[in-house]
Design a protein around this motif. Structure first.
Motif, PDB file in Angstrom:
ATOM      1  N   TYR A 332       0.871  -1.184   0.000  1.00  0.00           N
ATOM      2  CA  TYR A 332       0.000   0.000   0.000  1.00  0.00           C
ATOM      3  C   TYR A 332       0.905   1.230   0.000  1.00  0.00           C
ATOM      4  O   TYR A 332       1.561   1.526   1.004  1.00  0.00           O
ATOM      5  N   ALA A 333       0.945   1.932  -1.101  1.00  0.00           N
ATOM      6  CA  ALA A 333       1.911   3.020  -1.284  1.00  0.00           C
ATOM      7  C   ALA A 333       1.335   4.361  -0.838  1.00  0.00           C
ATOM      8  O   ALA A 333       0.139   4.598  -0.892  1.00  0.00           O
ATOM      9  N   TYR A 334       2.215   5.264  -0.440  1.00  0.00           N
ATOM     10  CA  TYR A 334       1.826   6.619  -0.018  1.00  0.00           C
ATOM     11  C   TYR A 334       2.719   7.642  -0.708  1.00  0.00           C
ATOM     12  O   TYR A 334       3.790   7.301  -1.207  1.00  0.00           O
ATOM     13  N   THR A 335       2.361   8.921  -0.681  1.00  0.00           N
ATOM     14  CA  THR A 335       1.047   9.505  -0.495  1.00  0.00           C
ATOM     15  C   THR A 335       0.642  10.100  -1.832  1.00  0.00           C
ATOM     16  O   THR A 335       1.434  10.818  -2.452  1.00  0.00           O
ATOM     17  N   PHE A 336      -0.577   9.840  -2.258  1.00  0.00           N
ATOM     18  CA  PHE A 336      -1.059  10.309  -3.550  1.00  0.00           C
ATOM     19  C   PHE A 336      -1.925  11.543  -3.340  1.00  0.00           C
ATOM     20  O   PHE A 336      -2.903  11.520  -2.603  1.00  0.00           O
ATOM     21  N   ARG A 337      -1.522  12.644  -4.025  1.00  0.00           N
ATOM     22  CA  ARG A 337      -2.184  13.938  -3.889  1.00  0.00           C
ATOM     23  C   ARG A 337      -2.410  14.520  -5.274  1.00  0.00           C
ATOM     24  O   ARG A 337      -1.557  14.384  -6.160  1.00  0.00           O
ATOM     25  N   ALA A 338      -3.533  15.213  -5.440  1.00  0.00           N
ATOM     26  CA  ALA A 338      -3.974  15.620  -6.778  1.00  0.00           C
ATOM     27  C   ALA A 338      -3.361  16.916  -7.272  1.00  0.00           C
ATOM     28  O   ALA A 338      -3.353  17.180  -8.481  1.00  0.00           O
ATOM     29  N   GLU A 339      -2.839  17.749  -6.375  1.00  0.00           N
ATOM     30  CA  GLU A 339      -2.358  19.058  -6.808  1.00  0.00           C
ATOM     31  C   GLU A 339      -1.076  18.951  -7.620  1.00  0.00           C
ATOM     32  O   GLU A 339      -0.233  18.075  -7.403  1.00  0.00           O
ATOM     33  N   ASN A 340      -0.909  19.905  -8.561  1.00  0.00           N
ATOM     34  CA  ASN A 340       0.298  19.953  -9.382  1.00  0.00           C
ATOM     35  C   ASN A 340       1.567  19.907  -8.543  1.00  0.00           C
ATOM     36  O   ASN A 340       2.576  19.309  -8.960  1.00  0.00           O
ATOM     37  N   HIS A 341       1.541  20.530  -7.393  1.00  0.00           N
ATOM     38  CA  HIS A 341       2.726  20.605  -6.533  1.00  0.00           C
ATOM     39  C   HIS A 341       3.306  19.233  -6.231  1.00  0.00           C
ATOM     40  O   HIS A 341       4.530  19.102  -6.042  1.00  0.00           O
ATOM     41  N   PHE A 342       2.466  18.221  -6.215  1.00  0.00           N
ATOM     42  CA  PHE A 342       2.901  16.889  -5.801  1.00  0.00           C
ATOM     43  C   PHE A 342       3.077  15.912  -6.971  1.00  0.00           C
ATOM     44  O   PHE A 342       3.542  14.786  -6.750  1.00  0.00           O
ATOM     45  N   LEU A 343       2.709  16.291  -8.183  1.00  0.00           N
ATOM     46  CA  LEU A 343       2.705  15.372  -9.311  1.00  0.00           C
ATOM     47  C   LEU A 343       4.021  15.413 -10.072  1.00  0.00           C
ATOM     48  O   LEU A 343       4.757  16.411 -10.034  1.00  0.00           O
ATOM     49  N   VAL A 366      -1.000   4.841 -13.709  1.00  0.00           N
ATOM     50  CA  VAL A 366       0.372   4.362 -13.908  1.00  0.00           C
ATOM     51  C   VAL A 366       0.800   3.494 -12.727  1.00  0.00           C
ATOM     52  O   VAL A 366       1.393   2.427 -12.902  1.00  0.00           O
ATOM     53  N   TYR A 367       0.486   3.932 -11.529  1.00  0.00           N
ATOM     54  CA  TYR A 367       0.854   3.163 -10.338  1.00  0.00           C
ATOM     55  C   TYR A 367      -0.008   1.915 -10.187  1.00  0.00           C
ATOM     56  O   TYR A 367       0.481   0.857  -9.762  1.00  0.00           O
ATOM     57  N   TYR A 368      -1.281   2.016 -10.540  1.00  0.00           N
ATOM     58  CA  TYR A 368      -2.131   0.831 -10.485  1.00  0.00           C
ATOM     59  C   TYR A 368      -1.585  -0.279 -11.372  1.00  0.00           C
ATOM     60  O   TYR A 368      -1.701  -1.464 -11.049  1.00  0.00           O
ATOM     61  N   ALA A 369      -0.986   0.100 -12.490  1.00  0.00           N
ATOM     62  CA  ALA A 369      -0.463  -0.890 -13.431  1.00  0.00           C
ATOM     63  C   ALA A 369       0.717  -1.669 -12.858  1.00  0.00           C
ATOM     64  O   ALA A 369       1.089  -2.713 -13.402  1.00  0.00           O
ATOM     65  N   THR A 370       1.305  -1.180 -11.761  1.00  0.00           N
ATOM     66  CA  THR A 370       2.429  -1.897 -11.151  1.00  0.00           C
ATOM     67  C   THR A 370       1.977  -3.078 -10.306  1.00  0.00           C
ATOM     68  O   THR A 370       2.809  -3.867  -9.854  1.00  0.00           O
ATOM     69  N   GLY A 371       0.674  -3.174 -10.033  1.00  0.00           N
ATOM     70  CA  GLY A 371       0.172  -4.276  -9.224  1.00  0.00           C
ATOM     71  C   GLY A 371       0.069  -3.977  -7.751  1.00  0.00           C
ATOM     72  O   GLY A 371      -0.141  -4.909  -6.940  1.00  0.00           O
ATOM     73  N   ILE A 372       0.176  -2.710  -7.344  1.00  0.00           N
ATOM     74  CA  ILE A 372       0.024  -2.383  -5.922  1.00  0.00           C
ATOM     75  C   ILE A 372      -1.379  -2.759  -5.454  1.00  0.00           C
ATOM     76  O   ILE A 372      -2.332  -2.774  -6.222  1.00  0.00           O
TER      77      ILE A 372
END
Length: 396
Positions: A332-343, A366-372
């Motif tokens: 379970y990976a962290y941390t996913f945030r929607a703002e440009n600042h974090f992408l 893209v991350y879902y495709a890794t199998g997390i």
């Protein structure tokens, strides 16, 4: 059935929920649901709590990081409630202690960043400097206050420059206890007719134990009292510290997660013992097999899975997910945030403003495709929408 109600507001903008003006639209309710719990005995049967395992939830799992903290100040009942409304599977409270050994939700034991304590002259004399996990920190600390004292404070947005909309909800929400969070969760389970899980993180374990505060036992006692027992309970306790998780393994069968900080850093308990083990070392296949002896899952920073290059673009996928799965660990990976600042650069939106939401859905895919197996996310509505064909919500 009577319920005390506190309201908060958010404005629906485009496809994403963005807090714009508290006077626009009242859409959520039941920030406190104690009366529901007092007037029904349905929640206190272990059959209600333990019949669901994570295999019954949709995939990838969505864990609301500090609640829906992209929309409401973090670690408040409002943030957790909004996350549940948005369809999250689990909510994630970070846990620290008060001087009277009450378990409360704050990201850190220092209060200045996330509360209005600086506006309370009656507490000015308690500002001090302490060494927490090896770092000197100046401010006000939860362990120096009783719960009644902390209940006079109100939460503020920790990232006001990135999330100015959230800051409009400053000075509204109290600091919640773990018990209040559980009460909220169980009350909303009744309202929404589905199981909602907890992913609590114990903060600063060694620090609190050095002060004589048995934080692991206090957390476990509350969870057990509320029916969260056994490996099938909808709960998983997290920590960055190895010894804390091994201690938890001895006192509970609730599932455990080993968190991973930057590869060059060490778990603080290992540093204190003089060991040279780093989180990067712990990502090697042989060390993952050691982690699997005490943990159900690993929670890496997402850079362990896809690192970024010098241009802030996503690089190639590593073997971390496959290696962890090979020894039976969930990821379970962290941390996913929607703002440009974090992408990463390729998913930043055209205006490039740090506060603007980028192409977050594509970034997640893209991350879902890794199998997390799941993600910790500040904006849980987005990953919930990405899997909107899933109908496998566990029913009560």
């Amino acid at each position: 059935m009577i319920c005390r109600v506190q309201y908060f507001y958010y404005y629906v903008s485009s496809k994403l929920y963005t807090i714009k003006n508290m006077n626009r639209l009242c859409v959520f309710y039941f920030v406190r649901v104690q009366h529901i719990l007092k007037q029904t005995n349905l929640l206190f049967s272990t059959g209600v709590t333990n019949i669901q395992s994570e295999s019954l939830f949709c995939r990838p799992l969505v864990i609301a990081h500090r609640g829906a903290s992209g929309y409401v100040p973090e670690h408040t009942l409002g943030s957790y409630a909004l996350a549940i409304l948005m369809g999250t599977d689990y909510i994630e409270p970070d846990l620290v202690l008060t001087s009277d050994h009450q378990v409360i939700a704050r990201h850190d034991n220092e209060l200045g960043l996330t509360t209005d304590i600086a506006l309370h002259p009656e507490f000015a004399s308690r500002r001090t400097t302490k060494t927490v996990d090896g770092a000197k920190v100046n401010g006000w600390f939860t362990e120096d206050f009783t719960l009644p004292e902390l209940k006079t404070l109100r939460a503020i947005e920790s990232l006001p420059e990135i999330r100015p909309g959230n800051a409009r909800l400053d000075h509204i929400f109290q600091i919640p206890t773990l018990q209040e969070i559980i009460d909220l969760t169980k009350g909303l389970e009744i309202i929404h007719g589905r199981k909602i899980g907890l992913y609590p993180e114990i903060k600063h374990s060694l620090y609190f134990r050095t002060l004589g505060f048995p934080i692991e036992q206090l957390v476990v006692d509350i969870l057990h009292k509320n029916g969260y027992e056994g490996s099938e309970a909808p709960a998983c306790i997290q920590s960055f510290e190895i010894d804390a998780l091994k201690e938890l393994k001895n006192i509970t069968q609730i599932r455990l997660m080993q968190l991973y900080d930057h590869p060059s850093l060490q778990p603080f308990d290992q540093y204190q013992k003089g060991a040279d083990l780093t989180y990067g070392d712990m990502a090697a296949p042989d060390k993952l097999s050691e982690v699997a002896k005490y943990a159900y899952a690993v929670g890496p920073d997402k850079s362990y899975i896809i690192p970024r290059d010098q241009s802030n673009r996503l690089g190639r996928m590593t073997n971390f997910v496959n290696d962890a799965h090979e020894v039976g660990l969930k990821v379970y990976a962290y941390t996913f945030r929607a703002e440009n600042h974090f992408l990463s650069a390729e998913y930043i939106s055209g205006d490039r403003q740090p506060t603007t939401f980028g192409n977050f859905s594509a970034y997640l895919q893209v991350y879902y495709a890794t199998g997390i197996d799941g993600i910790f996310c500040d904006h849980p509505d987005v990953p919930v929408r990405l899997r909107n064909t899933c109908s496998k919500y566990p029913q009560l």
